[in-house]
Design an enzyme around this catalytic site. Structure first.
Site, PDB file in Angstrom:
ATOM      1  N   GLY A 145       3.752  -3.382  -3.893  1.00  0.00           N
ATOM      2  CA  GLY A 145       3.578  -3.687  -5.312  1.00  0.00           C
ATOM      3  C   GLY A 145       3.816  -2.420  -6.103  1.00  0.00           C
ATOM      4  O   GLY A 145       4.836  -2.237  -6.763  1.00  0.00           O
TER       5      GLY A 145
ATOM      6  N   GLY B  32       0.787  -1.236   0.000  1.00  0.00           N
ATOM      7  CA  GLY B  32       0.000   0.000   0.000  1.00  0.00           C
ATOM      8  C   GLY B  32       0.810   1.272   0.000  1.00  0.00           C
ATOM      9  O   GLY B  32       0.240   2.370   0.017  1.00  0.00           O
TER      10      GLY B  32
ATOM     11  N   TYR C 266     -10.778   4.039 -11.494  1.00  0.00           N
ATOM     12  CA  TYR C 266     -10.555   4.765 -10.235  1.00  0.00           C
ATOM     13  C   TYR C 266     -10.433   6.273 -10.452  1.00  0.00           C
ATOM     14  O   TYR C 266     -10.014   6.985  -9.549  1.00  0.00           O
ATOM     15  CB  TYR C 266      -9.261   4.305  -9.556  1.00  0.00           C
ATOM     16  CG  TYR C 266      -9.015   2.829  -9.544  1.00  0.00           C
ATOM     17  CD1 TYR C 266      -9.763   1.985  -8.733  1.00  0.00           C
ATOM     18  CD2 TYR C 266      -8.004   2.275 -10.323  1.00  0.00           C
ATOM     19  CE1 TYR C 266      -9.519   0.620  -8.714  1.00  0.00           C
ATOM     20  CE2 TYR C 266      -7.751   0.915 -10.299  1.00  0.00           C
ATOM     21  CZ  TYR C 266      -8.519   0.091  -9.506  1.00  0.00           C
ATOM     22  OH  TYR C 266      -8.267  -1.249  -9.487  1.00  0.00           O
TER      23      TYR C 266
ATOM     24  N   CYS D   4     -15.235   1.155 -27.229  1.00  0.00           N
ATOM     25  CA  CYS D   4     -16.590   1.719 -27.362  1.00  0.00           C
ATOM     26  C   CYS D   4     -17.233   1.992 -26.001  1.00  0.00           C
ATOM     27  O   CYS D   4     -18.310   1.471 -25.692  1.00  0.00           O
ATOM     28  CB  CYS D   4     -17.462   0.748 -28.138  1.00  0.00           C
ATOM     29  SG  CYS D   4     -17.593  -0.824 -27.282  1.00  0.00           S
ATOM     30  N   GLU D   5     -16.558   2.759 -25.171  1.00  0.00           N
ATOM     31  CA  GLU D   5     -17.088   3.123 -23.859  1.00  0.00           C
ATOM     32  C   GLU D   5     -16.717   4.589 -23.615  1.00  0.00           C
ATOM     33  O   GLU D   5     -15.574   4.978 -23.860  1.00  0.00           O
ATOM     34  CB  GLU D   5     -16.409   2.302 -22.735  1.00  0.00           C
ATOM     35  CG  GLU D   5     -16.511   0.814 -22.866  1.00  0.00           C
ATOM     36  CD  GLU D   5     -17.635   0.204 -22.041  1.00  0.00           C
ATOM     37  OE1 GLU D   5     -18.217   0.907 -21.192  1.00  0.00           O
ATOM     38  OE2 GLU D   5     -17.919  -0.984 -22.271  1.00  0.00           O
TER      39      GLU D   5
HETATM   40  N1  LLP Z   1      -0.791  -7.236  -0.456  1.00  0.00           N
HETATM   41  C1  LLP Z   1      -2.088  -7.532  -0.661  1.00  0.00           C
HETATM   42  C2  LLP Z   1      -2.713  -8.579   0.138  1.00  0.00           C
HETATM   43  C3  LLP Z   1      -2.819  -6.834  -1.630  1.00  0.00           C
HETATM   44  O1  LLP Z   1      -4.095  -7.125  -1.834  1.00  0.00           O
HETATM   45  C4  LLP Z   1      -2.182  -5.809  -2.394  1.00  0.00           C
HETATM   46  C5  LLP Z   1      -2.916  -5.062  -3.401  1.00  0.00           C
HETATM   47  C6  LLP Z   1      -0.816  -5.569  -2.140  1.00  0.00           C
HETATM   48  C7  LLP Z   1      -0.156  -6.282  -1.165  1.00  0.00           C
HETATM   49  C8  LLP Z   1      -0.046  -4.539  -2.909  1.00  0.00           C
HETATM   50  O2  LLP Z   1      -0.534  -3.260  -2.746  1.00  0.00           O
HETATM   51  P1  LLP Z   1       0.317  -2.004  -3.307  1.00  0.00           P
HETATM   52  O3  LLP Z   1       1.626  -1.970  -2.561  1.00  0.00           O
HETATM   53  O4  LLP Z   1       0.533  -2.238  -4.757  1.00  0.00           O
HETATM   54  O5  LLP Z   1      -0.544  -0.836  -3.048  1.00  0.00           O
HETATM   55  N2  LLP Z   1      -5.759  -2.074  -9.026  1.00  0.00           N
HETATM   56  C9  LLP Z   1      -5.633  -1.070  -8.003  1.00  0.00           C
HETATM   57  C10 LLP Z   1      -4.846  -1.560  -6.810  1.00  0.00           C
HETATM   58  C11 LLP Z   1      -5.408  -2.824  -6.204  1.00  0.00           C
HETATM   59  C12 LLP Z   1      -4.550  -3.320  -5.073  1.00  0.00           C
HETATM   60  C13 LLP Z   1      -4.948  -4.676  -4.683  1.00  0.00           C
HETATM   61  N3  LLP Z   1      -4.160  -5.236  -3.639  1.00  0.00           N
HETATM   62  C14 LLP Z   1      -5.001   0.181  -8.626  1.00  0.00           C
HETATM   63  O6  LLP Z   1      -4.727   0.203  -9.816  1.00  0.00           O
HETATM   64  O7  LLP Z   1      -4.833   1.177  -7.932  1.00  0.00           O
END
Ligand code: LLP
Length: 416
Positions: free
Chosen positions: A279, A242, A321, A346-347
């Site tokens: 991530g 996160g 988002y 087409c959106e």
């Molecule tokens: N750990 C778990 C259990 C997770 O569900 C996630 C992300 C992460 C780690 C990694 O989170 P990060 O460090 O990347 O924030 N598609 C959305 C983000 C969805 C995140 C889902 N889970 C976007 O494009 O903002």
């Protein structure tokens, strides 16, 4: 936001490291994802440096970008991995990741996925329900092994971010409520094939305020004390991912060092190895999506549209988002214009930017949509019969094709 050392302008053309994006677009076509290998490595290293004082393991959350080359690049740095499905586990293992550094999340793991994870010898499975826990015990029993398990606790902390990516609130589907933990501990105590080794949380994504982590970690520390008094030898304390990045220069992300400064004194209290699951922090700003302007048109109200050959099928984040991605011309102009940058799907939601001031690009010119490395390609799809794009990784002056563009034949190959 781009690191201008890794994405410099050279002779008036935007480059990735030492390679011109114009050249890459000519060679591989557009739309095209271009990733700077050194950006990935730098981000991983800066995360490691920030938390160096802690006994920890960083498990890159491969859902952000799971291209085999990206996993391989990080594995070579010693990184661990967080996977969310059998498919992601398969990818990580195929890329050569060490199973002893892989952890598995997922609110709805199937029996087959649980069996695959246990028999692959991963570090631990994070469980999110009592029913899943029973299934893990049963499967591990059948395999004649002990499954190493972490409990994902829902700390009921509502992090301030987009509502679709907040996960630590008790109204969301994730984790086990604090109120159910006593039952979980007694259930695990009576199980023969489950070893409780970890406590885990993940409160959401793109979180700017360290306070949310602080509050949730304090709750998890309370759970740790209860688990220890129930006799469990907890070895891992996992605070999830996160950590934020800058998409919009007007809204700079809190530096990672700031998170470390606030959290290290608290996390030290756990007396365990700390697990992190970044991530986006590692992948987001490593990659640009290069797209060509197909057409320009102006409507009756004088509104300018720039229609490009990439769309929500390649980068869905603005549509899903309302997220901001900077857009720059690969060859900047002196003059600017205000336009909607839209894709061919087409959106009406298929846009990258609305009423944005951008370079006054003409038809046939190239734009780069920045910060497209996390949740870009991985969320891509073939809607409208679109071909998923090629991907290239650049290391210095070398560019390597790391994913071929889809073909028409691939679009129908599974339809028997
Ligand atoms: N750990 C778990 C259990 C997770 O569900 C996630 C992300 C992460 C780690 C990694 O989170 P990060 O460090 O990347 O924030 N598609 C959305 C983000 C969805 C995140 C889902 N889970 C976007 O494009 O903002």
């Amino acid at each position: 936001m781009l690191d201008s050392n890794l994405f410099p302008f050279s002779n008036g053309v935007l480059c990735c490291e030492g390679v011109s994006l114009e050249r890459l677009a000519e060679k591989y076509g557009t739309p095209l994802f271009v990733t700077s290998r050194n950006s990935l490595v730098n981000q991983y290293r800066s995360f490691e440096k920030a938390f160096a004082l802690l006994d920890h393991l960083t498990c890159y959350s491969v859902k952000a970008n799971f291209n085999l080359h990206i996993i391989r690049t990080l594995a070579a740095e010693g990184c661990g991995f967080d996977v969310n499905s059998g498919g992601e586990l398969y990818r990580a293992l195929q890329a050569g990741a060490d199973p002893a550094k892989i952890i598995m999340a997922g609110v709805g793991k199937s029996a087959a996925e649980i069996e695959y994870a246990i028999s692959s010898g991963i570090l631990m499975l994070k469980t999110e329900s009592l029913s899943e826990l029973r299934l893990i015990d049963e499967i591990a029993g059948r395999l004649g092994v002990q499954a190493s398990v972490g409990i994902r606790v829902n700390p009921n902390v509502t992090a301030e971010t987009h509502p679709y990516i907040t996960t630590g609130d008790s109204k969301e589907k994730f984790g086990i409520d604090e109120t159910d933990l006593a039952q979980v501990f007694s259930l695990i105590g009576a199980m023969d094939h489950v070893n409780l080794t970890a406590l885990d949380m993940h409160i959401g994504s793109q979180i700017f305020d360290t306070e949310f982590y602080h509050a949730a970690s304090e709750k998890l520390l309370d759970v740790l004390a209860v688990a220890r008094s129930a006799g469990f030898a907890i070895r891992y304390f996992d605070i999830g991912g996160g950590f934020p990045v800058t998409y919009d220069p007007q809204k700079p992300a809190t530096p990672i060092g700031h998170f470390a400064e606030k959290l290290i004194p608290l996390l030290e209290k756990a007396g365990t190895t700390i697990l992190f699951e970044p991530g986006r922090f590692i992948a987001a700003n490593s990659t640009v999506l290069v797209t060509r302007v197909l057409y320009r048109k102006r409507n009756h109200a004088g509104k300018e549209f720039v229609i490009v050959d990439a769309g929500m099928t390649e980068l869905i984040r603005p549509a899903l988002y309302q997220s901001h991605h900077e857009i720059v011309a690969v060859k900047p102009h002196d003059s600017m214009m205000v336009a909607d940058v839209v894709g061919p799907v087409c959106e009406s939601g298929d846009f990258f930017a609305r009423a944005r001031t951008i370079d006054a690009v003409g038809e046939g010119e190239l734009l780069a949509v920045l910060s497209s490395g996390a949740y870009g390609s991985v969320m891509g799809n073939n809607y409208n019969g679109r071909l998923r794009p090629a991907e290239v990784m650049v290391d210095g002056d070398d560019a390597t094709l790391i994913r071929k563009r889809d073909t028409f034949e691939q679009l129908i190959q599974n339809e028997v």
